[in-house]
Design an enzyme around this catalytic site. Structure first.
Site, mmCIF file in Angstrom:
data_model
loop_
_atom_site.group_PDB
_atom_site.id
_atom_site.type_symbol
_atom_site.label_atom_id
_atom_site.label_comp_id
_atom_site.label_asym_id
_atom_site.label_seq_id
_atom_site.Cartn_x
_atom_site.Cartn_y
_atom_site.Cartn_z
ATOM 1 N N ASP A 145 -7.971 -7.367 0.292
ATOM 2 C CA ASP A 145 -7.067 -7.618 1.415
ATOM 3 C C ASP A 145 -7.766 -7.148 2.682
ATOM 4 O O ASP A 145 -8.635 -6.278 2.637
ATOM 5 C CB ASP A 145 -5.763 -6.835 1.264
ATOM 6 C CG ASP A 145 -5.937 -5.386 1.714
ATOM 7 O OD1 ASP A 145 -5.518 -5.055 2.838
ATOM 8 O OD2 ASP A 145 -6.539 -4.590 0.969
ATOM 9 N N ASP B 270 0.856 -1.190 0.000
ATOM 10 C CA ASP B 270 0.000 0.000 0.000
ATOM 11 C C ASP B 270 0.893 1.241 0.000
ATOM 12 O O ASP B 270 2.117 1.137 0.051
ATOM 13 C CB ASP B 270 -0.962 -0.018 1.187
ATOM 14 C CG ASP B 270 -0.244 -0.034 2.530
ATOM 15 O OD1 ASP B 270 0.980 0.180 2.563
ATOM 16 O OD2 ASP B 270 -0.905 -0.251 3.551
ATOM 17 N N GLN C 53 -11.041 7.417 -5.118
ATOM 18 C CA GLN C 53 -11.668 7.861 -3.876
ATOM 19 C C GLN C 53 -12.964 8.610 -4.215
ATOM 20 O O GLN C 53 -13.412 8.600 -5.345
ATOM 21 C CB GLN C 53 -10.703 8.744 -3.081
ATOM 22 C CG GLN C 53 -9.493 8.016 -2.511
ATOM 23 C CD GLN C 53 -9.822 7.132 -1.317
ATOM 24 O OE1 GLN C 53 -10.967 7.079 -0.836
ATOM 25 N NE2 GLN C 53 -8.827 6.426 -0.809
ATOM 26 N N CYS D 299 -14.103 -28.297 6.810
ATOM 27 C CA CYS D 299 -12.853 -27.658 6.381
ATOM 28 C C CYS D 299 -11.725 -28.686 6.368
ATOM 29 O O CYS D 299 -11.613 -29.495 7.290
ATOM 30 C CB CYS D 299 -12.510 -26.507 7.331
ATOM 31 S SG CYS D 299 -10.964 -25.659 6.943
ATOM 32 N N CYS E 226 -7.964 -27.919 11.059
ATOM 33 C CA CYS E 226 -9.175 -28.732 11.228
ATOM 34 C C CYS E 226 -8.902 -30.224 11.059
ATOM 35 O O CYS E 226 -9.610 -31.053 11.631
ATOM 36 C CB CYS E 226 -10.252 -28.261 10.251
ATOM 37 S SG CYS E 226 -10.896 -26.619 10.685
ATOM 38 N N HIS F 125 -6.401 -21.170 10.072
ATOM 39 C CA HIS F 125 -7.746 -21.573 9.663
ATOM 40 C C HIS F 125 -8.506 -20.417 9.004
ATOM 41 O O HIS F 125 -9.130 -20.595 7.951
ATOM 42 C CB HIS F 125 -8.538 -22.098 10.862
ATOM 43 C CG HIS F 125 -9.992 -22.259 10.553
ATOM 44 N ND1 HIS F 125 -10.497 -23.349 9.865
ATOM 45 C CD2 HIS F 125 -11.048 -21.424 10.765
ATOM 46 C CE1 HIS F 125 -11.802 -23.179 9.680
ATOM 47 N NE2 HIS F 125 -12.155 -22.028 10.218
ATOM 48 N N PHE G 78 -3.212 5.363 4.161
ATOM 49 C CA PHE G 78 -4.256 5.000 5.121
ATOM 50 C C PHE G 78 -3.705 4.996 6.543
ATOM 51 O O PHE G 78 -4.366 5.459 7.477
ATOM 52 C CB PHE G 78 -4.856 3.630 4.776
ATOM 53 C CG PHE G 78 -5.965 3.228 5.704
ATOM 54 C CD1 PHE G 78 -7.228 3.795 5.585
ATOM 55 C CD2 PHE G 78 -5.752 2.307 6.716
ATOM 56 C CE1 PHE G 78 -8.254 3.439 6.456
ATOM 57 C CE2 PHE G 78 -6.771 1.947 7.592
ATOM 58 C CZ PHE G 78 -8.022 2.518 7.449
#
Length: 380
Positions: A270, A96, A193, A308, A313, A339, A100
């Site tokens: 993301d 990025d 934006q 899963c 799992c 997970h 932000f």
């Protein structure tokens, strides 16, 4: 037209929606889209190794320019041979712009035409970030996909403020393009934006498309607006973007938002959400959210999600993971983080199959019902 290092190939458009099945070609490999990108803020996806990320199907990860600039420094990373070598990741990386984080983390911001002066959140030192500096840092990092420096106005800012902001962001985007030293091996995206204002989103998109970026990001969402407001912005923004370039919705990771954005033609996402909630013991499952720390799971010897097939799992029970988290054992966070990341990366894999089969709307309805969105529309 420029020959860009980042290329998008459309494989199929779903018959009933704007959803696109495709792939993005980068200097560090090709990955399928739609794709969810795990976030590696400090040049690491928290608690996960590169091998684990590859195992779950992550073809690209994100890193944060602001954080790496402050620590350990972009020049040090350049000396190490770039971010890929520094963190031992040989697939694609997106960075990025730092914008932000400047607006969300730093203190005492002062925005001018030149850039932003602020106090950094680590030690309070006064710093300055400009469009040129943001590009220079990312050139040092050597990411495959870079972001233009932008201002991210709050969603409910007054119209006049947002208008001035997007016009400045467009000027900053042009300055960033001119400062870009590595256009042959790093693709720079423009960021649309405009908060919730349709005419300003359209103006921002038109400005950026005229500059011929290799891809386009949609910023300023997932910042407090409702799910319906986000969808409305995508409805009038995505059609303004070129069909032959990638479209990236920044900072979005809730399953309902991912699916609804894919339906509207978005390719990349993301969010820190899966790892952040994992550290509190909150797990995404095919049957909805599960807080494994809760007492009712103390003697539950079943997997987090019986449907899963991730490493967590297949090998560990809710009772064991609950015990680890209650005992503050890092391995517990590793298991829940793995997970959750696997869940979102593989949700996108299932979405890609639904696009191929032309049944994405049916997939959406079935997923929403199983996940429990009817009862709580923002049930992460």
């Amino acid at each position: 037209m420029t020959d860009h290092p980042i290329k998008y190939r459309l494989i199929k458009q779903e018959k009933h929606t704007g959803a696109r099945l495709g792939e993005i070609i980068t200097p560090h490999g090709t990955f399928p889209t739609p794709m969810f990108m795990p976030v590696g803020t400090q040049a690491t996806v928290k608690t996960q190794s590169p091998e684990e990320l590859k195992e779950m199907g992550s073809g690209i990860i994100l890193s944060n320019t602001y954080h790496l600039w402050l620590r350990p420094g972009d020049e040090l990373i350049a000396k190490a041979g770039g971010l890929h070598k520094f963190m031992n990741w040989d697939q694609a990386i997106l960075t990025d712009s730092g914008g932000f984080q400047v607006y969300s983390l730093a203190d005492s911001r002062n925005i001018t035409e030149e850039g932003v002066t602020f106090k950094n959140h680590l030690n309070g030192a006064k710093m300055f970030l400009s469009p040129e500096k943001a590009i220079s840092i990312q050139n040092n990092l050597g990411s495959d996909i870079m972001m233009s420096f932008d201002e991210c106005p709050q969603f409910y800012q007054p119209y006049d403020y947002v208008k001035k902001s997007i016009e400045r962001t467009s000027r900053w985007a042009e300055r960033g393009l001119n400062a870009h030293r590595r256009p042959h091996d790093q693709g720079l995206f423009g960021i649309v934006q405009g908060a919730g204002f349709e005419d300003l989103r359209r103006q921002s998109a038109r400005d950026l498309v005229s500059m011929d970026f290799p891809g386009y990001s949609i910023g300023g969402l997932a910042v407090g607006e409702t799910h319906d407001e986000m969808n409305a912005v995508l409805d009038f923004t995505v059609p303004m973007l070129p069909n032959d370039k990638p479209r990236y919705l920044m900072g979005v990771g809730a399953p309902d938002s991912l699916i609804d954005a894919v339906i509207r033609g978005v390719d990349m996402f993301d969010c820190v959400l899966p790892t952040r909630i994992a550290r509190n013991g909150t797990c995404m499952t095919s049957q909805g959210r599960l807080v494994v720390k809760n007492a009712k799971f103390a003697e539950d010897f079943t997997p987090l999600d019986p449907n899963c097939d991730c490493y967590t799992c297949k090998n560990y029970t809710r009772a064991y993971i609950r015990h680890l988290l209650k005992a503050d054992e890092t391995f517990g966070i590793r298991l829940t983080s793995y997970h959750n990341l696997y869940f979102l990366v593989n949700l996108m894999k299932d979405v890609r199959q639904a696009i191929m089969d032309d049944n994405l709307l049916e997939f959406r309805q079935d997923f929403m019902e199983r996940y429990g969105y009817g009862m709580n529309n923002r049930n992460f």
